[in-house]
Design a protein around this motif. Structure first.
Motif: not given
Length: 324
Positions: A96-102, A87-91, A272-279, A114-118
């Motif tokens: 994700t919205v900034r990097d993947l959605v752009g 469930t880590a990606p949901m946090f 998950a934080g460690l993985i993202l920080d590595h990239f 906020s909309v996606f979280s709701i």
């Protein structure tokens, strides 16, 4: 309510939400603790603890005894731990919205997040309610299972084994079929949830930002529905594997399962934080770079709260590994 405030206050940096969450947590926790203390004072017998226990005995009863159950409870706790790891990606929805959605504009980013979280939490709530609706079998189900003093099930229990001398009762057989169906649905829901999480980074492969936003909008609904359904089904299955009998430590077993759930949640976020920080690429979003040149209020707000996370972009492969 917090996400609605984020939408209404898009021109204010979201750091205020962390302080509001801390204050709200204390405000809600203190009355609960007072009510628990009053309940212990009224019912002295149930509220009295075994003060003659040593620290080792208390530790053993809380963390070791639940792992020695023969009802499948230890394996279920391990399954709960693994499920919460996923469930880590949901946090990390904001990143994700900034990097993947752009989406790089801070105002649009906060509104879309906020909309996606709701959508996520609303879908999770609806799915959890629907998951609790048991199918009708048309057979009258007897009362709760009778438990003998030694914790064993009575011969008339719907969970007692079927033998040649003990033919299956239609009502008991209906309960067995319901249990099998619930466990099967739990497995299917967990697999679907894993596949949905695994497919999350594929949103970045779409061409335009509008297409990515639309796809992530649909994804947030499916993501929330599968999480809510899986979480609710895990809670339902917990009651089926708890040790039977009054002296089997059911309260400790439930506490142990909660610990496994939170351990998976925390460890999953940490990894998950460690993985993202590595990239981490070190790039700056164009929208933020433009605001920095103009000296906007957003730039002043960023420096005020030292929120360096909005100036970071993490690579696509980081999200792929995190969701795997």
């Amino acid at each position: 309510f917090g996400y609605v405030l984020l939408i209404l206050m898009v021109n204010v940096h979201y750091s205020w939400l962390y302080y509001a969450y801390f204050i709200g947590m204390l405000t809600c926790a203190i009355p609960s603790m007072i009510l628990l203390e009053q309940g212990s004072a009224v019912d002295g017998k149930r509220g009295r603890l075994a003060w003659d226990e040593t620290l080792y005995e208390t530790f053993k009863r809380a963390y070791i005894t639940p792992t020695q159950s023969t009802s499948g409870f230890p394996r279920f706790c391990m399954a709960t731990f693994v499920f919460m790891l996923g469930t880590a990606p949901m946090f990390f929805l904001l990143l994700t919205v900034r990097d993947l959605v752009g989406i790089s504009d801070p105002v649009v980013l906060q509104r879309q997040f906020s909309v996606f979280s709701i959508n996520f939490f609303a879908s999770a709530a609806v799915a959890s309610v629907l998951s609790g609706v048991a199918p009708k079998t048309g057979v009258q189900v007897p009362p709760a299972t009778e438990i003998l003093e030694d914790g064993e099930e009575s011969p008339g229990s719907p969970y007692s084994p079927i033998t040649p001398s003990r033919p299956p009762n239609p009502a008991h057989q209906a309960i067995r079929e319901q249990k099998v169906t619930r466990w099967r649905n739990l497995i299917i829901t967990t697999i679907i949830f894993g596949l949905v999480v695994l497919a999350q980074p594929s949103v970045a492969l779409l061409g335009s930002e509008k297409a990515r936003s639309t796809a992530f909008f649909v994804f947030s609904i499916i993501f929330g529905a599968t999480f809510g359904s899986g979480y609710a089904r895990f809670q339902d299955a917990l009651w089926q594997v708890l040790p039977a009998g009054q002296d089997k430590g059911q309260a400790n077993s439930m506490g142990f399962n909660t610990m496994c759930r939170l351990l998976g949640l925390g460890l999953g976020n940490f990894c998950a934080g460690l993985i993202l920080d590595h990239f981490y690429t070190g790039n700056v979003p164009p929208g933020l770079a433009k605001d920095t040149d103009q000296g906007s209020s957003w730039t002043r707000m960023f420096s005020m709260f030292h929120s360096g996370e909005t100036t970071q972009i993490y690579g696509f492969m980081g999200y792929v590994l995190m969701c795997s």
